[in-house]
Scaffold this motif. Structure first.
Motif: not given
Length: 666
Positions: A89-91, A135
């Protein structure tokens, strides 16, 4: 979790509407915000009106809607910074913002009224000065164990509904969107409601004994009783404490031998571990009153519901986290002693189950830079932290190996410097235990023996400490040289001196406006729709003599410096000249320090007069900075000193302060 739009294209329809169109989602409904009425409407797919004009702005999320004195504004994220990839998951960090006014005749860069300009400035300052994380695919507001425990029932829920209410920083700003979604099933705006968190995020890759792993550090700052160092202390009448932070350290390990130092592309870590700690202000009613002195006046208030509020706060922590080990690092003598005494008195009175109190005399145990003495505290806590454990899930097998059943709650006076050192030490101890449990380290080994991973660990915790200290205290953390290097140095002590001076200046002369920003964004103060009612925000109601003294002091100092350059006929020719200006300088400086409270930058939206002039039972270290009369100065019928009536905006307050658990409306 339901889908959240990651990119929005902004269209305008003259002065009538803003239209947000998700360009990357096939068949998505666009959102129209009607400027005249403020109404929000979801449109059928592919229904953009012909008169709509595309703006050059790319929107990465809608922060919410805020109402100021002349208009409402849609706050949007126009810049984002990639911070890392956690389990696939991109933060992101929100790095730039824009305010879109609903009033068609209002320019946010040149507002028509000074009150509106001031409020817009508070919003902008808060947004640009904070560290906001989000996110689109992972709930940054909740720790790993909480997400795992509710994963099945959360499958079809939107992010805003599952987010931890304490760390949903823009919850107030999203009120309109949430209420519309709840009240009308045909207008589900969930895809536009993006929860953000105020905190820190850092993630590092490493290889240790052939195993690929990641260490991630996340802190989450509570939106309740949020603010700055001297304007938010202790507990409130809702059981919330100042500067409450949840800190989660994640250890992610790939099963099998590493083929390199890169993590798996999809985030498939066979082992996921989480260790959570919390910090928060001493949960009694207390404050420190700025008076321009380096040490503020300490005020401890023994209110009737102190015990009830402390019990409410601690029971909430037990409900959320399990058993509580309360580590108190407040000094046992000098200025801090009354706070320690009050804390211990109420803890003893309550005698709560699942709560154990542990005092550690930090300054005495670690004097002469003996920071290794933190091990004494860890030895005293070892039974507790082993019993609490940590969260461990074998994700590839879909089963929980271990749950964390308790936390250590650490505090010092500010919950910054000493707290950071202790929390980092507990995190290091736990990380070693986790690596040993996985067989990556032997029973007598430690990450200290491996410089690469040890260095990353120290830097993560030092950066985390600096971020929390900047948000609350106005400067980087003290003692961070020990966190970064495991050594306390004289250079670090000198840097701490500079940081302490920076804190003094910011806390006395700048934090009032910063606190106003917190209260405005959190919804603790809501402006009326008339700018005239808020003129106290942009005027200086202090008496003329009070306002003039800094000018007198500055001009006197200028004249003294100028006198040093004047020609002399004799050694005594300018004697009376210097006597005059030194006398005026002395009188003005004496007046300023005798009336120090009048020169502090106080918050104006939610004034601090309730604790400044508290006269009930408790402890007060001194009454500096209140003029010649001090407590005997004449007071209004409400009990406020006439000499500082300006702190209330020169008028009676409309509602009780936040100390009474209510919002103020002006």
């Amino acid at each position: 979790m339901r889908h959240i739009h990651q990119r929005l294209q902004l269209y305008t329809q003259g002065n009538d509407a803003y239209i947000f169109v998700p360009p990357d989602t096939v068949g998505a409904q666009s959102l129209t915000v009607h400027r005249s009425s403020g109404e929000l409407v979801l449109n059928p797919p592919h229904s953009l009106p012909p008169s709509a004009r595309r703006s050059g702005k790319i929107i990465f999320g809608i922060l919410g809607i805020i109402s100021l004195s002349l208009s409402e504004y849609v706050i949007v994220i126009t810049g984002r910074e990639f911070k890392g990839r956690l389990m696939g998951h991109d933060i992101y960090r929100a790095s730039d913002f824009d305010l879109l006014p609903l009033s068609p005749n209002l320019n946010v860069f040149n507002p028509p009224h000074p009150v509106e300009a001031h409020l817009i400035g508070l919003v902008r300052s808060h947004l640009t000065g904070g560290f906001f994380l989000f996110s689109y695919t992972w709930d940054v507001t909740r720790r790993l164990q909480a997400q795992w425990e509710t994963r099945e029932q959360d499958t079809n829920k939107p992010f805003w509904e599952t987010a931890d209410d304490r760390f949903f920083w823009n919850k107030f700003l999203q009120t309109r969107l949430i209420e519309l979604t709840l009240g009308n099933t045909s207008q589900d705006l969930s895809s536009y409601i993006l929860p953000i968190m105020y905190g820190t995020f850092d993630i590092r890759n490493a290889v240790l004994h052939g195993r690929t792993l990641q260490i991630c550090l996340i802190s989450r700052r509570s939106r309740f009783r949020a603010g700055t160092r001297y304007f938010r202390r202790g507990i409130d009448h809702e059981g919330h404490v100042a500067n409450f932070n949840e800190t989660e350290q994640l250890l992610l390990v790939v099963d099998g031998v590493a083929s390199g130092d890169a993590p798996p592309a999809g985030g498939e870590f066979g082992t996921q571990m989480s260790f959570v700690q919390i910090r928060g202000s001493v949960p009694v009613f207390w404050a420190e009153v700025n008076t321009l002195r380096y040490k503020p006046d300490l005020q401890v208030m023994d209110l009737q519901d102190t015990a009830n509020m402390m019990q409410r706060h601690l029971q909430e922590q037990v409900t959320i986290y399990g058993e509580q080990a309360l580590v108190n690092l407040v000094n046992q003598k000098g200025h801090e002693l009354p706070v320690k005494a009050a804390y211990e008195r109420y803890i003893k009175q309550l005698d709560l189950p699942s709560v154990r109190y542990q005092y550690f005399d930090f300054h005495n145990e670690c004097k002469h830079m003996r920071w290794d003495r933190i091990s004494v505290l860890i030895d005293e806590l070892e039974t507790d932290i082993r019993r609490h454990g940590y969260f461990h899930v074998a994700s590839n097998q879909g089963e929980v190996v271990q749950l964390q059943r308790g936390t250590v709650r650490t505090n010092c006076m500010d919950n910054l410097d000493r707290t950071n050192v202790v929390q980092a030490a507990l995190a290091r101890w736990t990380l070693n235990q986790q690596l040993k449990a996985l067989g990556i380290l032997s029973s007598d080994d430690s990450i200290d023996a491996y410089e690469a991973i040890s260095k990353d660990f120290r830097e993560m915790w030092a950066d985390h400490a600096d971020a929390i200290a900047n948000a609350y205290g106005g400067s980087g953390a003290l003692k961070s040289d020990f966190t970064r290097t495991s050594k306390r140095t004289r250079k670090g002590a000198m840097e701490d001196g500079v940081k302490s001076l920076t804190r003094y200046l910011k806390n006395n002369f700048f934090d009032g406006a910063r606190q106003d920003g917190f209260d405005l964004i959190a919804g603790n103060w809501v402006p009326r729709k008339t700018s005239a009612s808020s003129m106290f925000l942009v005027t200086d109601p202090r008496p003329l003599i009070t306002r003039s003294m800094p000018l007198v002091a500055s001009f006197s100092l200028f004249m003294i410096c100028a006198g040093l350059t004047l020609p002399r006929t004799s050694d005594y020719s300018l004697f009376y000249y210097f006597i005059l200006w030194f006398t005026l300088l002395s009188i003005s400086l004496t007046f300023i320090f005798l009336h120090g409270i009048d020169y502090v930058s106080w918050p104006r939206l939610v004034p601090s007069t309730d604790y400044i002039y508290y006269t009930g039972p408790g402890f007060r270290s001194a009454h500096h900075g209140k003029g010649f009369g001090g407590d005997n100065a004449p007071k209004t019928r409400s009990g406020t000193s006439i000499s500082t009536k300006w702190l209330n905006g020169g008028k009676k307050r409309v509602a009780a302060s936040v100390e009474d658990g209510e919002k103020r409306v002006d």
